[in-house]
Scaffold this motif. Sequence first.
Motif, PDB file in Angstrom:
ATOM      1  N   GLU B 146       0.848  -1.200   0.000  1.00 31.62           N
ATOM      2  CA  GLU B 146       0.000   0.000   0.000  1.00 31.62           C
ATOM      3  C   GLU B 146       0.879   1.243   0.000  1.00 31.62           C
ATOM      4  N   THR B 147       0.275   2.354  -0.411  1.00 30.11           N
ATOM      5  CA  THR B 147       1.019   3.600  -0.519  1.00 30.11           C
ATOM      6  C   THR B 147       0.547   4.540   0.570  1.00 30.11           C
ATOM      7  N   GLU B 154       5.914   3.478  -0.487  1.00 26.91           N
ATOM      8  CA  GLU B 154       5.261   2.168  -0.558  1.00 26.91           C
ATOM      9  C   GLU B 154       5.558   1.358   0.693  1.00 26.91           C
ATOM     10  N   LYS B 156       5.268  -2.448   2.322  1.00 25.62           N
ATOM     11  CA  LYS B 156       5.052  -3.831   1.912  1.00 25.62           C
ATOM     12  C   LYS B 156       4.688  -4.706   3.104  1.00 25.62           C
ATOM     13  N   ASP B 175      -6.863   0.264  -4.094  1.00 22.92           N
ATOM     14  CA  ASP B 175      -5.541   0.835  -4.372  1.00 22.92           C
ATOM     15  C   ASP B 175      -4.383  -0.087  -3.971  1.00 22.92           C
ATOM     16  N   LEU B 176      -4.708  -1.262  -3.445  1.00 19.79           N
ATOM     17  CA  LEU B 176      -3.639  -2.175  -3.020  1.00 19.79           C
ATOM     18  C   LEU B 176      -2.959  -2.783  -4.248  1.00 19.79           C
ATOM     19  N   LYS B 177      -1.684  -3.076  -4.075  1.00 25.57           N
ATOM     20  CA  LYS B 177      -0.972  -3.799  -5.133  1.00 25.57           C
ATOM     21  C   LYS B 177      -0.470  -5.105  -4.550  1.00 25.57           C
ATOM     22  N   PHE B 178      -0.205  -6.070  -5.424  1.00 25.97           N
ATOM     23  CA  PHE B 178       0.216  -7.401  -4.958  1.00 25.97           C
ATOM     24  C   PHE B 178       1.502  -7.865  -5.624  1.00 25.97           C
ATOM     25  N   GLU B 179       2.248  -8.670  -4.858  1.00 25.02           N
ATOM     26  CA  GLU B 179       3.373  -9.441  -5.430  1.00 25.02           C
ATOM     27  C   GLU B 179       3.168 -10.858  -4.944  1.00 25.02           C
ATOM     28  N   ARG B 227      -9.762  -9.558  -7.087  1.00 22.47           N
ATOM     29  CA  ARG B 227      -8.584  -8.981  -7.734  1.00 22.47           C
ATOM     30  C   ARG B 227      -7.473 -10.024  -7.870  1.00 22.47           C
ATOM     31  N   GLU B 231      -6.461 -10.368 -11.524  1.00 21.72           N
ATOM     32  CA  GLU B 231      -5.178  -9.753 -11.877  1.00 21.72           C
ATOM     33  C   GLU B 231      -4.009 -10.706 -11.712  1.00 21.72           C
TER      34      GLU B 231
END
Lengths: 553, 361
Positions: B146-147, B154, B156, B175-179, B227, B231
Amino acid sequence: MATSKAEELAKKQREISVAEFFEKNRHLLGFDNKRKALLTTIKEAVDNSLDACEEADILPEIMVEVIDMKNDRFRIIVEDNGPGIVKKQIPNIFAKLLYGSKFHKLSQSRGQQGIGISASVLYAQLTTGKPARIISRISKNKPAHYYELYIDTKTNNPKIVKEEEVEFDKDHGTRIELDLEGSYVKGAQSIDEYLKETAIINPHATIIYTNPKAEQFIFARATDKLPKKPKSIKPHPHGIELGMLMKMIQNSYHKTIKAFLMNEFSRVGTNTANEILEKARILPNTKLNNITREEAERLMKAIKETKIQAPSTDAISPIGEELIIRGLKKEIRAEFYTAVSRPPSIYRGNPFVIEVGLAYGGEIPKDKSATILRFANRVPLLYQQGACAFTESIIKTNWKSYGLQQSNKSLPQGPIVILVHIASVWVPFTSEAKEAIAHYPEIIKEVKLALQEAGRQLGSYIRKKTRVRDELKKRSYIETYIPHISQSLIDLLELDESTKILLNEKLKKILEQKRGKVKEVGLKAEDIEEYDETLAKIGRGETVEETIEEDEI
Amino acid sequence: MEKNTLKQIQNLANDIYKKILEEKPPELVMPLRSLSNVVYNEKDGYFELAGKYKKRTLTANTAKTFAQTLRLLDLSKELIKTNDIATKREAYYVSKNWGEARFKEQPESDAVMDDVEAMLEVNREQLGFLPEEKGGDIAGEITVIETDPETGEEIKHDCTKFVSGAYSIPSQVEDLKFETKANLVIAIETAGMFQRLVKHKFWKKHKAILISMGGVPTRATRRFIRRLSDEMKLPVYVFTDGDPYGWLNIYRTLKVGSGNAAHINKYFCVPKAKFFGITAQDIEKYSLPTHPLKDVDIKRIQDGLKNDPFVLKHTSWQKELKKLMKMKKRAEQQALAKHGLNFVISDYLPEKINDPKSWLP
C-alpha cells in the motif's frame, strides 16, 4: 333400659320454630352479616313500596332514612305514598313469614315470595328486641293505623304490642320503622349505591334518602310516565314443578282435573288438556280431590311430553332502550352509549325479556375490568356478581372482536360499563337472597345475543374512532417531517434559507391534497347533559371488596 | 468517481425540489433489493439486477423515511466534499442531531443507507460510508503493497512473515498492489481452521494464499479475492462447513454476489471460485461426525431449491442440497479432526487439490 331408639329420638324431635329456621338460613335470606342486613332490609322495604305504587298507578315517592343509634344499632325508616294496607292485613303482612300476595300469581314484580319484609322484622326483633312500628293509611277519609308488632317465633303469627289511630301527613301510604343491628359502609355494595341504581332504573320514582351521616340525597323523578303495568298471567304448564302442582290441585275450586288444567293454566285448551290426560292415563272427569300423588306425578310427566303453545309475553314490561341510555348517562360520563332490548323469550314456561346497555370511554377508567350493573325486574343486584348468569354471559361473549381486551375466561378490560336487566314474571335466582340469576341456558343465550348486538355497535364505534385517531396521527406526522425535508433540500442544493417557508407550504399542500376534514367521533364528556355529578359520586366512589365478610353477627 | 456521485446526489435532490415546486408528490425510485429481483448472468458469472424497481412516493406514511433519506444524502454530500468517511454506526449517531427524523436503531439507518446506495447504483464506500466490520485475514505466499497517502512511500506487507497473526484486509482494497508467486487461493470459513493451516505452514508446501472469511465474506474480502483471481490469475477454492449456510450464504455470496446489493455484485464477486468442501459426498466418504439439520437449515435448503437463481442453474448443487436434505445431517470443517488433528493438512486438502472432480461449481 326398655326405651327403644325411636322413643329416645322422639324426645329430641320437635317443631322447628321460625326463629330457628331463620337463624339457620340467614345467609339464604340476605342477612349473612351486619352490613348486608342493613341493605337487605332497605331493599325489601323499597321494593315493596315501588311494587305497591305501580300496582295502584301511583307515581312513587319514597322516603328512606337511616339513623345511627350507636353501638352498631340503626333505625331504618321507609315511607311511601302507596295505596296503603287495609287495617286487618297490616299484622299479617309485616309479622308473618311467607305471607303475601305475590306468591300465588305470576306477574312481573320486584318481590316474589313474600318472605322479605317479615324476615327483616324478625331480624330486627332478634338483634335489638324492638318491635316493628308500622303506620298505614288507605285514603283521605280513613284514619291512619299505627301498629307495634312482633313475630311469635313459635307459631309464626303476629303478636300485636300496640294498636292505635294516629295522625299521618299523607292521604295514603305506608311507613315502617325498624331498629336493628347493622353496619353502614360506603362503596359498591352500599345502601347509597343501591338507592342510586334503583333511582336510575326507575326514572318514574322520586327517592329521598338521608344516610347515617345526615347527608340527604334527592333522586328526583325524570319522567311522569309509569312503566307499562305488567299483566298477571296464569302459570304456563312447562314452568311448573310437582310440589307447586300439588299445592295448586289442593287449592283449586274446580271440580274435575280437566277443568283444573284448562282454567288454572295459560295456553291449555280442550285439546291440550285431553292430550295431557291421555298421556297421564287419567280420565278427564276425575274428581280433583281424588287425584293421588302418583297421578300427579304422571300428570307432571305428561305435561313435559306435551307440546304446548308458548306463554303470552304481554306480562313483561321492559325498561326500553331509551330509558336505559338515559339512566347510564345520568351516572356515567362516557363518549358512547348504546342499549338493546331483546324480544321476549321463554325459559321453563316463564316469559322473560333481556335488556343490555353499554357505556364506553370518556371518564371510565381505562385499565380496569368492565364494571357490571345487574338488574332483575328493576331491582339492582349488588352481591354475588361472580355467581350470576349475567356474568357468565359477559365472560362468554367475545369482546375482542368489538375492540376490547379480554383474557381467557374473564371480563373484558377497558373503559366500559355493562348493564344487564332481566324482566320476567318469575326471575330465577340462585338463592332466596335474590342476589344472582340462575344459570338457565335460555337466559345465558339471550343475554349473549343482546350483548353481541350492542357489542357490534360498540365495535363499529371503536373502529371509527381508531380510523380518526390514525388520520390525526398521520397529519401530525406530516407536520413533523415536512421541515426536515425542506431543510435537507436546502442543504443539498445550497438554497437560500428563505426558501424554507415556500417549500413547507408546497409540501403541506401536496401531502394534504387527498385528506378531507376529520370529523370528531363520539361524545365529549362535558357534553352529556343528563350527567349528574353529585349522583355519580354516590356509592361507587369507595369500593368495598365483595369477599370481605367480616362483622359476623 | 466521487465527483460523479456528488453530481448524482445533486441531480436527485434537484428533481425532488422541482416536483415540490410543481406541487406534485416527489418520488424516489430504487431497484428492489431481494433474490426475486436478480438474474444469474451465466456468461460473466454473477447475480445482476432483473430490472424490478420500487417507487417511494411522498405521502403521510413515507414522510419520515423520505426526510431521513434526504438527510442521509446530505450527510453523504458533506463526506464526499470534505473527503471524510463515516462508518455505518457513526452515520447512525450523526442522525441523533436530526430531531424527530433521527433513527431509533442502527438497522433503520442501515436500511436507508442500502436504499440510497441502490437508488444511485453506487457502492456505499463511494458515498463515504464504511462498514463497521473489517475484512478477512490473509496469510501465505503474497506481499500486499500500500502507498502512504502523505509521503507517497510504498509499504510492503509480506504475508509469509506471520507466525501466528495475519494481515487484515482493509475496507478499501482498490488501491492495493500485490506481489505473489502463489499457485492457488484458499478461502476458509472459520478462523479456527485458518489458524491451524497457518500454524502448520500449509501455504508453504502448496504455495497458497490462505484467507479467513469469518462467516459471510465482507464486500472488501470479496473484492480482494476477485482482484487476486482477475489480476494474479490465481484459482480460488472455497472451504466451508458442510451445511446450507456454508454453501448458500458464504460460498454463493462470494462467487456470484448477494441479492441485497445486486447493483454492485459485478465488482464484488469471484465468478471463478470453486467449492472445495465440505460436500455431502465428503460426509459419507470420510464418515464425518454430524449434527442434525436445524429447522432454519431445512428452510434454507427449500428456499435455495425454489428461489436461488444460482442453484437453479447448477444441477450439481441441487443434487448436493437434496442429498443433505435426505441425510438430515450437516458436518463442520472441524469434524475432520476425527481422523487426527492434522488430517485436514495431510490428507483432506491435498486430495481435494489433486482431484478436480471433487470440486463443485
